[in-house]
Design a protein around this motif. Structure first.
Motif, PDB file in Angstrom:
ATOM      1  N   CYS A  82      -3.772  -0.765   5.979  1.00  0.00           N
ATOM      2  CA  CYS A  82      -3.579   0.684   6.058  1.00  0.00           C
ATOM      3  C   CYS A  82      -4.123   1.401   4.830  1.00  0.00           C
ATOM      4  O   CYS A  82      -4.407   0.796   3.789  1.00  0.00           O
ATOM      5  N   CYS A  94      -3.108   5.082   2.815  1.00  0.00           N
ATOM      6  CA  CYS A  94      -2.127   6.174   2.738  1.00  0.00           C
ATOM      7  C   CYS A  94      -2.722   7.371   2.010  1.00  0.00           C
ATOM      8  O   CYS A  94      -3.404   7.217   0.993  1.00  0.00           O
ATOM      9  N   MET A 131      -0.202   7.642   6.980  1.00  0.00           N
ATOM     10  CA  MET A 131      -0.669   6.254   6.942  1.00  0.00           C
ATOM     11  C   MET A 131      -1.657   6.040   8.090  1.00  0.00           C
ATOM     12  O   MET A 131      -1.276   6.144   9.253  1.00  0.00           O
ATOM     13  N   LEU A 187       6.868  10.074   6.644  1.00  0.00           N
ATOM     14  CA  LEU A 187       5.613   9.377   6.915  1.00  0.00           C
ATOM     15  C   LEU A 187       5.182   9.604   8.356  1.00  0.00           C
ATOM     16  O   LEU A 187       5.978   9.454   9.280  1.00  0.00           O
ATOM     17  N   THR A 236       0.839  -1.201   0.000  1.00  0.00           N
ATOM     18  CA  THR A 236       0.000   0.000   0.000  1.00  0.00           C
ATOM     19  C   THR A 236       0.872   1.248   0.000  1.00  0.00           C
ATOM     20  O   THR A 236       0.599   2.213  -0.728  1.00  0.00           O
ATOM     21  N   LEU A 237       1.925   1.229   0.782  1.00  0.00           N
ATOM     22  CA  LEU A 237       2.806   2.396   0.885  1.00  0.00           C
ATOM     23  C   LEU A 237       3.498   2.707  -0.442  1.00  0.00           C
ATOM     24  O   LEU A 237       3.858   3.857  -0.706  1.00  0.00           O
ATOM     25  N   ALA A 248       2.222   8.135  10.983  1.00  0.00           N
ATOM     26  CA  ALA A 248       1.282   7.031  11.127  1.00  0.00           C
ATOM     27  C   ALA A 248       0.211   7.380  12.150  1.00  0.00           C
ATOM     28  O   ALA A 248       0.495   8.041  13.160  1.00  0.00           O
TER      29      ALA A 248
END
Length: 202
Positions: free
Chosen positions: A194, A196, A28, A164, A16-17, A166
């Protein structure tokens, strides 16, 4: 260690990242790591992570090293433990930042005593689907307002390029947010799943 050797939940988060452009700072939003089964009809706010869950969160943190700037978390214990493990794995000397609306019952609920019986009657996943379809529900704020509140501060303080932040939260908050942003119902989030978010470059 290459991604194919990583456990599936960690590998899924990293996939996903990869959608984040290289020059963008991003946020995220992720579900906490694995926990034991919750007692029926309870929020289980003091339920910890399993040993496997704690290890997964730590492993994800190691993969985010050099990128992870800070971690915000729901006040619920399993989320705080996930946040701490992410920071430890990333070797970031920081304390998780508690954000009450990331917790349960969460930012979509305006009136807990009115909303909670609906969770008990219909179940969390059914309530998330109703919110995702923007159905008016007693005790709940419109889902779009909740998502706007969730995204406001994170997008206003994005990390620098490649960085990033979170935000550790819960399955139904992540499911509703992802469904509204993507314009379609999404599969129920697994542990460490997750979403993003970043701003497109001009």
């Amino acid at each position: 260690m290459s991604e194919p050797e990583l456990e599936p939940r960690v590998a899924a988060a990293l996939r996903t990242l990869r959608h984040v452009p290289a020059g963008a700072g991003a946020v995220m939003f992720l579900r906490h790591a694995e926990r034991p089964e919750l007692p029926k009809g309870e929020l289980g706010e003091e339920i910890p992570l399993t040993a496997a869950g704690a290890a997964s969160a730590h492993r994800l943190g190691t993969q985010l090293r050099q990128r992870l700037r800070r971690v915000h978390t729901s006040p619920v214990r399993r989320c705080q433990l996930t946040a701490a493990a992410l920071l430890a794995g990333a070797e970031v000397a920081a304390t998780p930042i508690i954000v009450p609306h990331l917790g349960e019952p969460g930012l979509f609920v305006q009136d807990g005593p009115l909303a909670w019986p609906q969770f008990l009657e219909h179940g969390v996943q059914a309530m998330a689907r109703k919110l995702s379809r923007c159905e008016p529900l007693p005790g709940f704020r419109p889902a779009a307002q909740g998502v706007q509140q969730l995204l406001g501060e994170p997008l206003a303080s994005l990390p620098p390029a490649g960085g990033l932040d979170a935000y550790v939260t819960h399955d139904y908050i992540l499911a509703v947010t992802a469904s509204l942003l993507l314009g379609q119902e999404v599969p129920w989030p697994d542990f460490l799943d997750c979403l993003c978010v970043w701003r497109e470059q001009d």
